[in-house]
Design an enzyme around this catalytic site. Structure first.
Site, PDB file in Angstrom:
ATOM      1  N   LYS A  66       0.839  -1.222   0.126  1.00 59.21           N
ATOM      2  CA  LYS A  66      -0.026  -0.001   0.020  1.00 59.21           C
ATOM      3  C   LYS A  66       0.861   1.171   0.097  1.00 59.21           C
ATOM      4  CE  LYS A  66      -4.136   1.880   0.385  1.00 59.21           C
ATOM      5  NZ  LYS A  66      -3.664   2.689  -0.667  1.00 59.21           N
ATOM      6  N   LYS A  90       4.604   1.915   8.974  1.00 62.15           N
ATOM      7  CA  LYS A  90       3.359   2.868   9.271  1.00 62.15           C
ATOM      8  C   LYS A  90       1.948   1.736   9.165  1.00 62.15           C
ATOM      9  CE  LYS A  90       3.017   6.665   7.470  1.00 62.15           C
ATOM     10  NZ  LYS A  90       2.791   7.740   6.291  1.00 62.15           N
ATOM     11  N   LYS A 102       5.335   2.577  -2.520  1.00 54.70           N
ATOM     12  CA  LYS A 102       5.442   3.887  -2.868  1.00 54.70           C
ATOM     13  C   LYS A 102       5.732   3.976  -4.284  1.00 54.70           C
ATOM     14  CE  LYS A 102       4.553   7.825  -0.623  1.00 54.70           C
ATOM     15  NZ  LYS A 102       3.588   7.837   0.477  1.00 54.70           N
ATOM     16  N   ASN A 216      -3.775  19.718   1.815  1.00 52.82           N
ATOM     17  CA  ASN A 216      -4.759  18.858   2.096  1.00 52.82           C
ATOM     18  C   ASN A 216      -4.624  18.588   3.490  1.00 52.82           C
ATOM     19  OD1 ASN A 216      -5.656  15.768   2.655  1.00 52.82           O
ATOM     20  ND2 ASN A 216      -6.883  16.859   1.237  1.00 52.82           N
ATOM     21  N   SER A 344      -7.921   4.693   4.163  1.00 63.75           N
ATOM     22  CA  SER A 344      -7.771   3.983   2.825  1.00 63.75           C
ATOM     23  C   SER A 344      -7.932   2.526   3.207  1.00 63.75           C
ATOM     24  CB  SER A 344      -6.264   4.087   2.404  1.00 63.75           C
ATOM     25  OG  SER A 344      -6.238   5.279   1.672  1.00 63.75           O
TER      26      SER A 344
END
Length: 411
Positions: A66, A90, A102, A216, A344
């Site tokens: 992810k 994480k 990534k 954001n 997510s």
């Protein structure tokens, strides 16, 4: 120190604390797969332009990989590698069933029209479609990308694999995106901040905040802090920096930025040097922009008592040491900004089940996950006598190491 060297250093420190042997250490450090592709597109003027795209898939011991996709001129393999590794730790700290990845394309999205961005995204997806997937690798937005970018990836991927809403997260709501996803990283930062401050008998309403980066993450964090009665005395973004010792009117600033696409000429604050923002007088400093902004040059002048790392890798290891000696409490990035990947995960779950949640449930579950993770980090700090950064790293690395050994994957 570059991002990869700093991340490796933190990992090796955590590995020593945990007593991992060299074989498992090496296995965890080396990425599962590194992808580099050329993306050539016709520009609007008819000329051809080529861009280099990357996808680093770091680890999948605990689940599908992810991680975000960023469009930025400084995207390079070292940085993407570091961020992929950070995602592995994480997701483990948040205790969601993912590994880390990534990606990115070396480009300046501000210099590309919307149609050029779409063509670039579709070509990139064509190059990597057989290496991502619902149970393999699930991209998300990052710097320079957004829900629209994810919609293009979803559409292009679906041409090869059929309707697959769970292949990306951070999508538009109309295509299966989750309510609450846009605000999730900023809200997670606030839940993390509340968890930390409670340890010191403080609350957001008692304190003064400085926020570096009003994109954001920073703008949502500012909104939630303002709602909770916190006083935000300075903010900055790429257009400049402003201060107001009496507290900035955040709703007014949000309206001003939306109308002008800039913080400049905001009537409710005075212009200051953006470089002075990180050393501005405050209780809590929240860096929400690029990595490496706190370094050995400015760390000694930081006046904040708490630093909440809403950006990835905002604090260099040299700055870490200086700040720790000053007694500054740092809430590390692999926990503090994990709200985005947590929601997510909720979006991915909703897509797989074909059953969408109300926003209230999303935010309630996010709060629960953030508070549980903070408790787990504090437990590791107590067990190993370490600071919050090493508490988070030992927690994440230990979970991935255990999953790796149980699978029999050691090198």
């Amino acid at each position: 120190m570059n991002a990869l060297a700093a991340t490796n250093r933190n990992f090796l420190h955590a590995s020593r604390i945990l007593g991992l042997d060299s074989k498992i250490e090496k296995s965890l450090l080396i990425p599962f797969r590194e992808i580099k592709v050329e993306c050539t597109i016709p520009k609007d003027d008819g000329t051809l332009a080529s861009y280099v795209g990357f996808r680093i898939q770091h680890d999948n011991a605990r689940g599908p990989m992810k991680g975000g996709i960023r469009y930025h001129p400084e995207v390079d393999p070292d940085e993407v590698n570091a961020l992929a590794q950070l995602m592995t730790w994480k997701t483990a700290v948040a205790n969601i069933p993912y590994g880390g990845a990534k990606g990115g394309i070396g480009c300046n999205p501000r210099e590309l029209s919307i149609s050029e961005q779409e063509r670039l995204t579709r070509v990139f997806t064509q190059r990597i479609h057989d290496l991502i997937g619902i149970h393999r690798d699930v991209p998300a937005p990052d710097m320079g990308t957004n829900a629209q970018t994810m919609a293009w990836i979803l559409d292009e991927y679906s041409k090869f694999h059929g309707h697959s809403p769970a292949v990306v997260t951070g999508k538009p709501i109309d295509l299966g995106g989750s309510l609450g996803r846009e605000a999730a990283t900023g809200l997670g930062v606030v839940f993390a901040t509340e968890s930390l401050l409670a340890e010191y008998g403080k609350s957001i309403s008692d304190l003064k905040f400085v926020i570096q980066g009003f994109g954001n993450v920073g703008s949502w964090a500012a909104r939630f802090i303002h709602q909770r009665g916190g006083k935000i005395v300075a903010v900055s973004d790429i257009t400049g920096a402003i201060e107001n010792p009496d507290g900035i009117d955040i709703p007014a600033l949000l309206r001003h930025k939306e109308a002008n696409e800039s913080l400049k000429e905001f009537p409710g604050g005075d212009v200051i040097d953006p470089n002075a923002l990180l050393v501005h007088e405050c209780d809590v400093l929240i860096p929400c922009a690029l990595g490496g902004v706190l370094n050995k040059e400015n760390a000694a002048d930081v006046k904040a008592k708490f630093i909440i790392e809403a950006a990835n890798h905002p604090t260099d290891p040299e700055a870490d040491e200086i700040l720790s000696k000053k007694g500054v409490v740092i809430l590390p990035d692999i926990y503090a900004n994990s709200g985005g990947v947590t929601v997510s995960y909720f979006e991915w779950v909703q897509n797989i089940q074909g059953f969408m949640w109300e926003e209230e449930k999303v935010n309630r579950e996010l709060n629960r996950y953030m508070r549980k993770a903070f408790g787990d980090i504090k437990g590791m700090c107590k067990t190993h006598g370490c600071n919050l950064r090493m508490g988070a790293f030992t927690l994440g690395v230990n979970r991935v190491a255990r999953a790796t050994l149980l699978r029999g994957w050691e090198a």
